[in-house]
Design an enzyme around this catalytic site. Structure first.
Site, PDB file in Angstrom:
ATOM      1  N   MET C   1      -9.371  -5.756  -2.956  1.00  0.00           N
ATOM      2  CA  MET C   1      -8.610  -5.621  -1.709  1.00  0.00           C
ATOM      3  C   MET C   1      -8.671  -4.204  -1.174  1.00  0.00           C
ATOM      4  O   MET C   1      -7.720  -3.457  -1.241  1.00  0.00           O
ATOM      5  CB  MET C   1      -7.171  -6.054  -1.909  1.00  0.00           C
ATOM      6  N   PRO C   2      -9.796  -3.857  -0.595  1.00  0.00           N
ATOM      7  CA  PRO C   2      -9.975  -2.475  -0.131  1.00  0.00           C
ATOM      8  C   PRO C   2      -9.173  -2.183   1.142  1.00  0.00           C
ATOM      9  O   PRO C   2      -8.831  -3.095   1.908  1.00  0.00           O
ATOM     10  CB  PRO C   2     -11.467  -2.389   0.173  1.00  0.00           C
ATOM     11  N   TYR C   3      -8.913  -0.907   1.306  1.00  0.00           N
ATOM     12  CA  TYR C   3      -8.327  -0.391   2.540  1.00  0.00           C
ATOM     13  C   TYR C   3      -9.241   0.728   3.024  1.00  0.00           C
ATOM     14  O   TYR C   3      -9.545   1.659   2.270  1.00  0.00           O
ATOM     15  CB  TYR C   3      -6.920   0.152   2.281  1.00  0.00           C
ATOM     16  N   PHE C  47      -8.792  -4.552   4.503  1.00  0.00           N
ATOM     17  CA  PHE C  47      -8.169  -4.017   5.728  1.00  0.00           C
ATOM     18  C   PHE C  47      -9.015  -2.855   6.244  1.00  0.00           C
ATOM     19  O   PHE C  47      -9.485  -2.028   5.455  1.00  0.00           O
ATOM     20  CB  PHE C  47      -6.788  -3.439   5.423  1.00  0.00           C
TER      21      PHE C  47
END
Lengths: 73, 73, 73, 73, 73, 73
Positions: C1-3, C47
């Protein structure tokens, strides 16, 4: 889909070395719930990233945190 | 002169301990090329900073990542 | 779940006032695809946040961007 | 002395143009109280910065937010 | 009440492993003084957070820092 | 190749609407010089990004800035 970044100094917690995993879980749950309650944001797309910052890397009052505290006493 | 910050959880990679140096180099090359291709940005003044975030410091769905995954199964 | 956070100067684009919505969509698609291809990250929990920064708020070489460019010529 | 950054999309709120000042005040009060309750942090040195991000500047699933929502329906 | 984040590569300093605590204290004092002198900001509510970034996590010119330097020679 | 982000409240300056371009130029010059003097960093690869934050988006002491100031009097 909020993104929250929480920076705290690396200290305190059960062993004095920073927040425990359980305390971090409380922060994640709390701020995610807050965004849901106040703005109706969906927890499923709320990200929270916590950074622990070494004391020598945090300054306030023009001094590293520990010197600032020593001086305040 | 873009600045790009990529945050990923510290996991995966060849040893399961996070992206390898080679994978990071691919991210740096890829996003720098993307900014050049889409916006004409000069790679010479494109900065990329990658942060690996410990799993207990990343929350989604009101839970730390690992609990969230366990619950999703 | 990268930002991913992408900061670019507010300039260029079809009207000279910054990237168009279409160009931003290309950045979002491109960097999300990159994280999937290199690290196997799930696009559904990737995101991307783009910030356009006014020219007077960006410095390089000790000067605001425009003065820096003027001096470089 | 925590620092908290909350990023939300600019939408919703009483006029559909983003969170109201009152809602932001609730976020500030809530997250400051949370850090006090969980970690004992002093509210006097807790900073909270809220960023409202235009919809076209936020991506998820490889798409700008609005396209992502349209596709999800 | 400014918030300043300074990111530098983890290198240099007295032992080649990054800035010393004393150098960080100089950065904190210097930038806090600057904000006071230029904008009249109160040092008591000026936060400074320093991040040391591993060399493999910093890219410029489409390459990790060290490869970029090697190529520049 | 440092990256510096300075966040200040949008107030003050010659017209009360935030720092002037000239004041921002002084911040850019000052912090770039500081990083050169303390750590030997090259100004040519030092980025500075300044963010002006609306007063209602900045909290301290659990309150938006202006309420906090009103209460402190």
């Amino acid at each position: 889909m909020p993104y929250v970044n929480i920076k705290v100094t690396r200290e305190g917690g059960p062993e004095g070395t920073g927040p425990s995993a359980d305390q971090k879980a409380q922060l994640i749950a709390g701020v995610t719930g807050l965004l849901h309650d106040v703005l109706g944001k969906n927890p499923a797309t709320t990200f929270v990233v916590i950074d622990e910052v070494p004391l020598e890397d945090w300054g306030i009052g023009g001094l590293p945190v520990q010197e600032h505290r020593a001086q305040a006493q």
